[in-house]
Design a protein around this motif. Sequence first.
Motif, PDB file in Angstrom:
ATOM      1  N   GLN A  82       0.822  -1.180  -0.038  1.00 26.55           N
ATOM      2  CA  GLN A  82       0.006  -0.069   0.113  1.00 26.55           C
ATOM      3  C   GLN A  82       0.707   1.405  -0.042  1.00 26.55           C
ATOM      4  OE1 GLN A  82      -2.884   0.180   2.926  1.00 26.55           O
ATOM      5  NE2 GLN A  82      -4.362  -1.119   1.889  1.00 26.55           N
ATOM      6  N   ILE A  83       0.635   2.131  -0.934  1.00 26.72           N
ATOM      7  CA  ILE A  83       1.315   3.321  -1.182  1.00 26.72           C
ATOM      8  C   ILE A  83       0.201   4.550  -0.718  1.00 26.72           C
ATOM      9  CG2 ILE A  83       2.456   4.853  -2.507  1.00 26.72           C
ATOM     10  CD1 ILE A  83       3.492   2.501  -3.880  1.00 26.72           C
ATOM     11  N   THR A  84       0.376   5.361   0.105  1.00 28.38           N
ATOM     12  CA  THR A  84      -0.667   6.308   0.567  1.00 28.38           C
ATOM     13  C   THR A  84       0.064   7.644   0.384  1.00 28.38           C
ATOM     14  OG1 THR A  84      -1.694   5.144   2.091  1.00 28.38           O
ATOM     15  CG2 THR A  84      -2.330   7.387   2.067  1.00 28.38           C
ATOM     16  N   PHE A  85      -0.576   8.598  -0.516  1.00 29.53           N
ATOM     17  CA  PHE A  85      -0.220  10.245  -0.572  1.00 29.53           C
ATOM     18  C   PHE A  85      -0.882  10.932   0.153  1.00 29.53           C
ATOM     19  CE2 PHE A  85       0.960   7.832  -4.640  1.00 29.53           C
ATOM     20  CZ  PHE A  85       2.272   8.302  -4.868  1.00 29.53           C
ATOM     21  N   TYR A  86      -0.472  11.676   1.016  1.00 29.49           N
ATOM     22  CA  TYR A  86      -1.277  12.688   1.800  1.00 29.49           C
ATOM     23  C   TYR A  86      -1.166  14.227   1.369  1.00 29.49           C
ATOM     24  CZ  TYR A  86      -1.695   8.808   5.368  1.00 29.49           C
ATOM     25  OH  TYR A  86      -1.860   7.758   5.576  1.00 29.49           O
ATOM     26  N   LEU A  87      -2.187  14.970   1.249  1.00 32.96           N
ATOM     27  CA  LEU A  87      -2.228  16.224   1.102  1.00 32.96           C
ATOM     28  C   LEU A  87      -2.836  16.985   2.600  1.00 32.96           C
ATOM     29  CD1 LEU A  87      -4.109  16.683  -2.202  1.00 32.96           C
ATOM     30  CD2 LEU A  87      -1.678  16.436  -1.878  1.00 32.96           C
ATOM     31  N   TYR A  88      -2.000  18.026   2.799  1.00 30.31           N
ATOM     32  CA  TYR A  88      -2.523  18.539   4.091  1.00 30.31           C
ATOM     33  C   TYR A  88      -2.882  20.216   3.736  1.00 30.31           C
ATOM     34  CZ  TYR A  88      -2.651  20.705   8.680  1.00 30.31           C
ATOM     35  OH  TYR A  88      -3.228  21.424   9.673  1.00 30.31           O
ATOM     36  N   LEU A  89      -4.172  20.488   4.094  1.00 32.64           N
ATOM     37  CA  LEU A  89      -4.556  21.815   3.940  1.00 32.64           C
ATOM     38  C   LEU A  89      -4.392  22.554   5.256  1.00 32.64           C
ATOM     39  CD1 LEU A  89      -5.575  20.436   1.413  1.00 32.64           C
ATOM     40  CD2 LEU A  89      -7.398  22.348   0.881  1.00 32.64           C
ATOM     41  N   ASP A  90      -3.936  23.513   5.505  1.00 37.31           N
ATOM     42  CA  ASP A  90      -3.773  24.000   6.848  1.00 37.31           C
ATOM     43  C   ASP A  90      -5.094  25.049   7.099  1.00 37.31           C
ATOM     44  OD1 ASP A  90      -2.985  26.588   5.729  1.00 37.31           O
ATOM     45  OD2 ASP A  90      -0.705  26.165   5.934  1.00 37.31           O
ATOM     46  N   ASP A  91      -4.771  25.587   8.291  1.00 36.67           N
ATOM     47  CA  ASP A  91      -6.043  26.636   8.829  1.00 36.67           C
ATOM     48  C   ASP A  91      -5.931  27.933   8.219  1.00 36.67           C
ATOM     49  OD1 ASP A  91      -3.704  27.773   9.906  1.00 36.67           O
ATOM     50  OD2 ASP A  91      -4.416  27.412  11.909  1.00 36.67           O
ATOM     51  N   SER A  92      -4.871  28.148   6.990  1.00 34.25           N
ATOM     52  CA  SER A  92      -4.935  29.569   6.211  1.00 34.25           C
ATOM     53  C   SER A  92      -5.951  29.303   5.044  1.00 34.25           C
ATOM     54  CB  SER A  92      -3.566  29.782   5.758  1.00 34.25           C
ATOM     55  OG  SER A  92      -3.122  28.828   4.973  1.00 34.25           O
ATOM     56  N   ILE A  93      -6.599  28.028   4.714  1.00 34.90           N
ATOM     57  CA  ILE A  93      -7.382  27.913   3.756  1.00 34.90           C
ATOM     58  C   ILE A  93      -8.524  27.596   4.088  1.00 34.90           C
ATOM     59  CG2 ILE A  93      -7.876  26.335   1.868  1.00 34.90           C
ATOM     60  CD1 ILE A  93      -4.706  25.481   1.935  1.00 34.90           C
TER      61      ILE A  93
END
Length: 98
Positions: free
Chosen positions: A44-55
């Motif tokens: 299993q390969i997982t790509f993570y995106l993180y959108l911080d609290d400025s968005i």
Amino acid sequence: MPLTTTAHTKVKNNFKNMVKEGRYIIGGVTKNINIFKILQEGDQITFYLYLDDSISGNITAFQLIDVDGDLFDDQPDSVTKKDINGVLVAFRYTVKKL
């Protein structure tokens, strides 16, 4: 003839290296974002995106973009993101040797 273990490992590594960045569509505008983290556990390969609290705003899609700038994966969504917390998005794939 099945892939060797070495070939299978190389395929998984190449798969991980195919994705360059993420995107999200917010308020009808497409925004690029760096990959936050790539996690590999076995096949299993997982790509993570993180959108911080400025968005903040209405997000209608999360996407992965490959090294050629082409759309790799597109996940339509409907998320109203507030500016008081972050959002972590995961794209999970299984690269399995049959």
